[in-house]
Design a protein around this motif. Structure first.
Motif, PDB file in Angstrom:
ATOM      1  N   ASN A 174       7.981   2.001  17.357  1.00  0.00           N
ATOM      2  CA  ASN A 174       6.701   1.369  17.659  1.00  0.00           C
ATOM      3  C   ASN A 174       6.665   1.014  19.140  1.00  0.00           C
TER       4      ASN A 174
ATOM      5  N   HIS B 296       3.189  -2.511  13.309  1.00  0.00           N
ATOM      6  CA  HIS B 296       2.725  -1.410  12.474  1.00  0.00           C
ATOM      7  C   HIS B 296       3.601  -1.351  11.225  1.00  0.00           C
ATOM      8  N   THR B 297       3.219  -0.502  10.294  1.00  0.00           N
ATOM      9  CA  THR B 297       4.079  -0.171   9.156  1.00  0.00           C
ATOM     10  C   THR B 297       4.049   1.341   8.969  1.00  0.00           C
TER      11      THR B 297
ATOM     12  N   THR C 298       3.914   3.140   5.646  1.00  0.00           N
ATOM     13  CA  THR C 298       3.743   2.840   4.224  1.00  0.00           C
ATOM     14  C   THR C 298       3.350   4.102   3.475  1.00  0.00           C
TER      15      THR C 298
ATOM     16  N   ASP D 152       8.130   1.596   2.541  1.00  0.00           N
ATOM     17  CA  ASP D 152       7.254   0.690   3.287  1.00  0.00           C
ATOM     18  C   ASP D 152       8.116   0.054   4.376  1.00  0.00           C
ATOM     19  N   VAL D 153       8.062   0.615   5.570  1.00  0.00           N
ATOM     20  CA  VAL D 153       8.908   0.186   6.677  1.00  0.00           C
ATOM     21  C   VAL D 153       8.068  -0.663   7.630  1.00  0.00           C
ATOM     22  N   ASN D 154       8.510  -1.899   7.869  1.00  0.00           N
ATOM     23  CA  ASN D 154       7.831  -2.781   8.820  1.00  0.00           C
ATOM     24  C   ASN D 154       8.335  -2.503  10.225  1.00  0.00           C
TER      25      ASN D 154
ATOM     26  N   CYS E 164      -0.363   3.195   8.302  1.00  0.00           N
ATOM     27  CA  CYS E 164      -0.069   1.832   8.723  1.00  0.00           C
ATOM     28  C   CYS E 164      -0.981   0.898   7.929  1.00  0.00           C
ATOM     29  N   ARG E 165      -0.387  -0.070   7.240  1.00  0.00           N
ATOM     30  CA  ARG E 165      -1.199  -1.011   6.450  1.00  0.00           C
ATOM     31  C   ARG E 165      -2.127  -1.838   7.329  1.00  0.00           C
TER      32      ARG E 165
END
Length: 106
Positions: A53, A59-60, A62, A69-71, A92-93
């Motif tokens: 990022n 961002h995510t 997802t 689901d990676v933060n 991105c969620r």
């Protein structure tokens, strides 16, 4: 030297080179200016995906099918080892317009 010794050694070396395990790769995917790049990436089961990022906000990554689901905090990265084959669409969620596809081959 015994006859055939050299061909036996050459055969053993050739066989050993065929059984050396393939090393998993790390594939980098960047999120910058609200864009995922590349938008389509191909990896193999066992590879690592690293999302980087570069934006100043979170961002995510997802998966639409719930596989991951990676933060990704601002200016940070996150990783995941790919465990199964298939094509996964993710987004991105926080910014649903950011979409990409991960194609995983066995």
């Amino acid at each position: 030297m015994k006859p055939g010794w050299l061909s036996s050694v050459a055969g053993a070396i050739a066989f050993a080179s065929m059984v050396v395990p393939v090393q998993a790769a790390t594939v980098q995917i960047t999120m910058e200016n609200l864009v995922i790049s590349p938008a389509e990436a191909s990896v193999e089961v066992g590879d690592t995906v690293e999302w980087i990022n570069k934006d100043v906000f979170a961002h995510t990554a997802t998966a639409g099918n719930g596989d991951f689901d990676v933060n990704l905090p601002a200016k940070k990265s996150g990783m995941m080892v790919v465990k199964k084959a298939g094509t996964v669409e993710y987004y991105c969620r926080f910014h649903p317009n950011m979409k990409a596809t991960l194609k995983v081959v066995p």
